[in-house]
Design a protein around this motif. Sequence first.
Motif, short mmCIF file in Angstrom:
data_model
loop_
_atom_site.label_atom_id
_atom_site.label_comp_id
_atom_site.label_asym_id
_atom_site.label_seq_id
_atom_site.Cartn_x
_atom_site.Cartn_y
_atom_site.Cartn_z
N LEU A 1 -25.99 1.52 -22.80
CA LEU A 1 -25.86 0.75 -24.04
C LEU A 1 -24.60 1.19 -24.78
CD1 LEU A 1 -29.55 1.03 -25.36
CD2 LEU A 1 -28.55 -0.74 -23.91
N ASP A 2 -23.93 0.24 -25.40
CA ASP A 2 -22.75 0.54 -26.21
C ASP A 2 -22.94 -0.05 -27.59
OD1 ASP A 2 -20.63 1.63 -24.24
OD2 ASP A 2 -21.41 -0.14 -23.22
N PHE A 3 -22.73 0.77 -28.61
CA PHE A 3 -22.80 0.27 -29.97
C PHE A 3 -21.46 0.51 -30.65
CE2 PHE A 3 -27.10 1.44 -28.77
CZ PHE A 3 -27.80 0.29 -29.10
N ILE A 4 -21.01 -0.50 -31.38
CA ILE A 4 -19.76 -0.38 -32.12
C ILE A 4 -20.09 -0.56 -33.60
CG2 ILE A 4 -17.39 -1.22 -32.34
CD1 ILE A 4 -18.09 -0.39 -29.50
N HIS B 1 -20.87 14.41 -29.14
CA HIS B 1 -21.12 14.22 -30.57
C HIS B 1 -19.81 14.49 -31.29
CE1 HIS B 1 -23.79 15.30 -34.31
NE2 HIS B 1 -23.02 14.27 -34.50
N GLY B 2 -18.92 13.50 -31.26
CA GLY B 2 -17.59 13.68 -31.84
C GLY B 2 -17.40 12.86 -33.08
N GLU B 3 -16.14 12.70 -33.49
CA GLU B 3 -15.86 11.97 -34.71
C GLU B 3 -15.84 10.47 -34.51
OE1 GLU B 3 -12.47 12.68 -37.16
OE2 GLU B 3 -13.07 14.76 -37.48
N THR B 4 -15.35 10.06 -33.32
CA THR B 4 -15.30 8.62 -33.07
C THR B 4 -16.33 8.18 -32.05
OG1 THR B 4 -13.70 8.78 -31.27
CG2 THR B 4 -12.82 8.62 -33.49
N LYS B 5 -16.85 9.13 -31.29
CA LYS B 5 -17.78 8.75 -30.23
C LYS B 5 -18.93 9.75 -30.09
CE LYS B 5 -18.33 8.40 -25.31
NZ LYS B 5 -17.80 8.53 -23.96
N SER B 6 -20.13 9.24 -29.94
CA SER B 6 -21.28 10.08 -29.58
C SER B 6 -22.01 9.42 -28.43
CB SER B 6 -22.24 10.23 -30.76
OG SER B 6 -21.66 11.04 -31.75
N SER B 7 -22.62 10.26 -27.58
CA SER B 7 -23.39 9.74 -26.46
C SER B 7 -24.73 10.44 -26.41
CB SER B 7 -22.68 10.00 -25.13
OG SER B 7 -21.48 9.29 -25.08
N GLN C 1 -28.47 5.71 -20.94
CA GLN C 1 -27.52 6.38 -21.82
C GLN C 1 -27.03 5.39 -22.87
OE1 GLN C 1 -24.38 9.00 -20.20
NE2 GLN C 1 -22.93 7.78 -21.40
N ALA C 2 -26.75 5.88 -24.05
CA ALA C 2 -26.22 5.01 -25.10
C ALA C 2 -25.01 5.69 -25.75
CB ALA C 2 -27.29 4.73 -26.15
N ASP C 3 -23.95 4.91 -25.93
CA ASP C 3 -22.74 5.40 -26.59
C ASP C 3 -22.58 4.71 -27.94
OD1 ASP C 3 -22.20 6.75 -24.27
OD2 ASP C 3 -20.66 5.36 -23.56
N LEU C 4 -22.16 5.48 -28.91
CA LEU C 4 -21.84 4.90 -30.22
C LEU C 4 -20.39 5.20 -30.55
CD1 LEU C 4 -22.49 3.70 -33.03
CD2 LEU C 4 -23.14 6.01 -33.73
N ARG C 5 -19.68 4.17 -30.97
CA ARG C 5 -18.31 4.37 -31.43
C ARG C 5 -18.19 3.87 -32.86
NH1 ARG C 5 -17.93 3.83 -26.02
NH2 ARG C 5 -16.48 5.24 -25.00
#
Length: 593
Positions: free
Chosen positions: A197-200, A225-231, A239-243
């Motif tokens: 999954l990808d969330f923007i 778990h970063g500033e622009t991206k977390s997984s 798996q899910a990524d958030l940007r």
Amino acid sequence: MNKADIVDVLEDIAVLLELKGENPFKIRAYSGGARVLETMEDDLGEVIAEGRLGSIKGVGSALVDKIETLYATGELEYYTKLRASIAPGLIEMLDIPGLGGKKVKKLHDALGVESIDALKAACEAGEVSALKGFGKKSEEKILTGIANRAAYAKRHLWWDARTVAEPILAGLRDLPQVEQAEAAGSLRRLKETVGDLDFIVASSEPQPVMDWFVGQDSVQEVTAHGETKSSVRFESGLQADLRVVPMAQFAFALHHFTGSKEHNVAMRQRALSRGYSLSEWGLKPSSNSGSGELEVEPSTGSAQESGELEVSSEQELFEFLGLQAIPPELREGMGEVERYEQGGDSVPSLLELSQVRGVFHNHTTASDGRGTIEEMAEAAEALGFDYLGLADHSKASYQANGLDDARVLKQLEQIRAYNESGESGLHVFAGIECDILPDGSLDLEDSTLAALDYAVMSVHSSFSQSEDEMTARVIRAIEHPGTVMLGHPTGRILLRRESYKIDLQKVIDAAIANKVIIEINANPKRLDMDWRLWRRAAEKGLMCAINPDAHKTEGLAHYAAGVNIARKGGIPAEQILNCRDCAGVAQWFAERR
DNA sequence: GCCGTTTTCGGCCCGACTGTTTTCAGTCG
């Protein structure tokens, strides 16, 4: 060798070349060639016979030779030798996150590992971390990757993935820091299966959004778990990524992470040809455009001043590049950029949920369904349908309590009585899902089929027949005058069972010639016939029916998954039986008789 | 290996992240 097998060989060559450490552009040429071949709509035999293969973009002289050799002989010395030079275990290693062609090659060259087991042993012995370019963390990551390989490699049904994604998206939108949020990736493209999954999200305050995301109860592991991206990873392995990006970048990021990769390549090439460089961060004049059309001041400071363009939506991005907005589900790198440039007739108008007035091919308690005629009809009415088609199994499907001729006729009486009772405004069409027997004959008497409103013919047995046998079997059924629709034409179960061998192009041609409808089986596990075949088939005149194949009342809602496939396939509403009103459907059935 | 209204040779989509490094290669999407 047929086209699909040749596509597999080309893709195989690309993977093998990767493990050889070959030039990445050469690798891309092979996978690109496979892609072009796969999506080519003309018959490969004809294209070769007419000498047109080399004029297809992406197929040069080397690929022409190889494809023609494979088509004619089924063999290719180049491929045989390449295969023999690489241990099969190395290919499997590419599935481990963090390992690509170069690292696998290095592990093989330096340590001699040729299998996952050998790689695991080398990691445990500390040999991997001693290699230049690898360290302790790489070693641990490889071991975790091996341990979780099965779960990580698994794809997920679109329907299941959406069920996970919806509450996450709703949660993100509820956060006060979130200005806009969307799901991207193959979920948004309505692919039949989804890898992750990808969330923007658009926000000027990313940290609380990231914290909420990684802190969800259902999260099993946080992998970034970063500033622009977390997984994160859920228990199912999904798996899910958030940007999180500033509002000004949202449209670019959403477009980029919606993909597909091939679509993005086409869009970037288009941008470049117009003197712009497109990325997930924005659109700016390309440094080597040299077109002279753009007045760029190289010495100016900020990105804004250097000509960076702003768009507030994907639509504006497409418009800037001279395109009508391409819906996400068509962004598969299958010529959509060219089609949306031309506009007009080449741009399909996509089916909407609200255009579906009823569905066919559903089961009741008479065979293996869980709902009665009345319960199924009530559920269909609640969905806003005008009519419902019931098509229980026939007697050859013994395991499903299939109906013999007498039971079919008895059910027909019950359905007629229901319609006459005036109990509901919904009309029930009486059908059957009749088995296509191994020799292509049908499982019910002709007179029984003729008494019904319609019949869906399906294969439920002898899956291991040869392609010729299966194709002839299904075409014989299509030619039977009692056949109105063909059910799930490949028998595939997504992520579990491959299609049986069948020449679908011949089946499609026979269906058109006999005015037989091919269904989109909308069960999320089937989605059969495949969307990739529909555009061409519909252009040739094939009619479609969206059939949820519901075995209980809740299953009717799966018609939405069928609508997704009709959209991806670009099937016009006029060629979808479900878009007709009750009288129109009855007329279609009558004309088929 | 493919491709060409400036090119038949020299490019090829782009950028972040990770882990490994003292300036970057490989992977990933």
